[in-house]
Design a protein around this motif. Structure first.
Motif, PDB file in Angstrom:
ATOM      1  N   UNK A   1      58.391  16.813  42.905  1.00  0.00           N
ATOM      2  CA  UNK A   1      57.808  16.487  41.600  1.00  0.00           C
ATOM      3  C   UNK A   1      56.282  16.597  41.625  1.00  0.00           C
ATOM      4  N   UNK A   2      55.663  15.895  42.566  1.00  0.00           N
ATOM      5  CA  UNK A   2      54.198  15.916  42.640  1.00  0.00           C
ATOM      6  C   UNK A   2      53.691  17.294  43.044  1.00  0.00           C
ATOM      7  N   UNK A   3      54.414  17.959  43.946  1.00  0.00           N
ATOM      8  CA  UNK A   3      53.991  19.286  44.396  1.00  0.00           C
ATOM      9  C   UNK A   3      53.954  20.302  43.278  1.00  0.00           C
ATOM     10  N   UNK A   4      54.988  20.333  42.455  1.00  0.00           N
ATOM     11  CA  UNK A   4      55.021  21.270  41.316  1.00  0.00           C
ATOM     12  C   UNK A   4      53.926  20.921  40.316  1.00  0.00           C
ATOM     13  N   UNK A   5      53.749  19.652  40.059  1.00  0.00           N
ATOM     14  CA  UNK A   5      52.711  19.206  39.125  1.00  0.00           C
ATOM     15  C   UNK A   5      51.313  19.599  39.617  1.00  0.00           C
ATOM     16  N   UNK A   6      51.006  19.276  40.858  1.00  0.00           N
ATOM     17  CA  UNK A   6      49.690  19.573  41.418  1.00  0.00           C
ATOM     18  C   UNK A   6      49.486  21.082  41.549  1.00  0.00           C
ATOM     19  N   UNK A   7      50.517  21.796  41.987  1.00  0.00           N
ATOM     20  CA  UNK A   7      50.408  23.254  42.116  1.00  0.00           C
ATOM     21  C   UNK A   7      50.041  23.890  40.775  1.00  0.00           C
ATOM     22  N   UNK A   8      50.719  23.469  39.718  1.00  0.00           N
ATOM     23  CA  UNK A   8      50.425  24.006  38.394  1.00  0.00           C
ATOM     24  C   UNK A   8      48.983  23.756  37.972  1.00  0.00           C
ATOM     25  N   UNK A   9      48.503  22.571  38.243  1.00  0.00           N
ATOM     26  CA  UNK A   9      47.125  22.240  37.867  1.00  0.00           C
ATOM     27  C   UNK A   9      46.100  22.985  38.721  1.00  0.00           C
ATOM     28  N   UNK A  10      46.383  23.128  40.001  1.00  0.00           N
ATOM     29  CA  UNK A  10      45.467  23.863  40.858  1.00  0.00           C
ATOM     30  C   UNK A  10      45.407  25.344  40.463  1.00  0.00           C
ATOM     31  N   UNK A  11      46.558  25.914  40.141  1.00  0.00           N
ATOM     32  CA  UNK A  11      46.592  27.307  39.704  1.00  0.00           C
ATOM     33  C   UNK A  11      45.842  27.470  38.371  1.00  0.00           C
ATOM     34  N   UNK A  12      46.074  26.555  37.441  1.00  0.00           N
ATOM     35  CA  UNK A  12      45.422  26.643  36.134  1.00  0.00           C
ATOM     36  C   UNK A  12      43.901  26.570  36.252  1.00  0.00           C
ATOM     37  N   UNK A  13      43.420  25.866  37.239  1.00  0.00           N
ATOM     38  CA  UNK A  13      41.982  25.721  37.426  1.00  0.00           C
ATOM     39  C   UNK A  13      41.422  26.677  38.492  1.00  0.00           C
ATOM     40  N   UNK A  14      42.242  27.629  38.902  1.00  0.00           N
ATOM     41  CA  UNK A  14      41.855  28.655  39.870  1.00  0.00           C
ATOM     42  C   UNK A  14      41.377  28.080  41.204  1.00  0.00           C
ATOM     43  N   UNK A  15      41.969  26.961  41.590  1.00  0.00           N
ATOM     44  CA  UNK A  15      41.645  26.343  42.866  1.00  0.00           C
ATOM     45  C   UNK A  15      42.673  26.706  43.936  1.00  0.00           C
TER      46      UNK A  15
END
Length: 183
Positions: free
Chosen positions: A166-180
């Protein structure tokens, strides 16, 4: 972004996750032979977020830090004695667990259901490595090793697998969206 700067960014993120695994390892519930720790959750997070290559690199860096004496293992421990001791199989099991989690998700999709399946598979991989190692290092019977190194960790393992997914998918999506993060 050039290929070398992308690779550098991912290596820095991998090192960050190695540190996160070391920090999470300090969250411990002591048990007689093998403690329940937060490091398995952190390994699942690293693999879910970073994928097979960089998730595995983060685990390898974590293990190398502990092997050379940086107190990143459970209970602020370190050294080859920990890696070759009774709990060493769990630590070594993190390597294939991280790779399998990331690989499974790369071959399917980075979604919550797939992440949950991948993290449950990884939980079993880690527990199998740990139990087999415990049997031989502690000179236990198969039944005793199974009861000490496998059974007590199933419920917590399922909970940590869900949290990592759950947290991994959530964080991954946010990191990708912010190009991190580089996909």
């Amino acid at each position: 972004m050039t290929d070398s700067s992308s690779r550098l960014k991912m290596m820095i993120v991998s090192a960050l996750f190695a540190a996160i695994i070391g920090i999470m390892a300090q969250l411990t519930i002591p048990l007689p032979l093998v403690p329940i720790t937060g490091q398995t959750l952190a390994v699942g997070l690293a693999a879910t977020i970073l994928g097979s290559r960089y998730g595995t690199i983060s685990v390898l860096v974590y293990l190398m830090m502990g092997a050379v004496g940086i107190p990143v293992f459970s209970g602020m421990s370190s050294g080859l004695g920990v890696i070759f001791g009774p709990t060493g199989g769990f630590l070594i099991g993190f390597i294939p667990a991280a790779f399998i989690t990331g690989y499974y998700m790369e071959r399917t999709s980075f979604t919550l259901p797939q992440a949950l399946v991948a993290n449950i598979i990884a939980m079993f991989v880690t527990l199998i490595f740990g139990t087999v190692w415990l049997k031989f290092v502690a000179e236990l019977s198969w039944t005793a090793a199974f009861m000490a190194g496998f059974v007590p960790f199933l419920i917590g393992g399922f909970i940590k697998a869900f949290l990592a997914a759950w947290a991994g998918i959530l964080v991954r999506g946010r990191l990708l969206a912010n190009r991190l993060l580089i996909a």
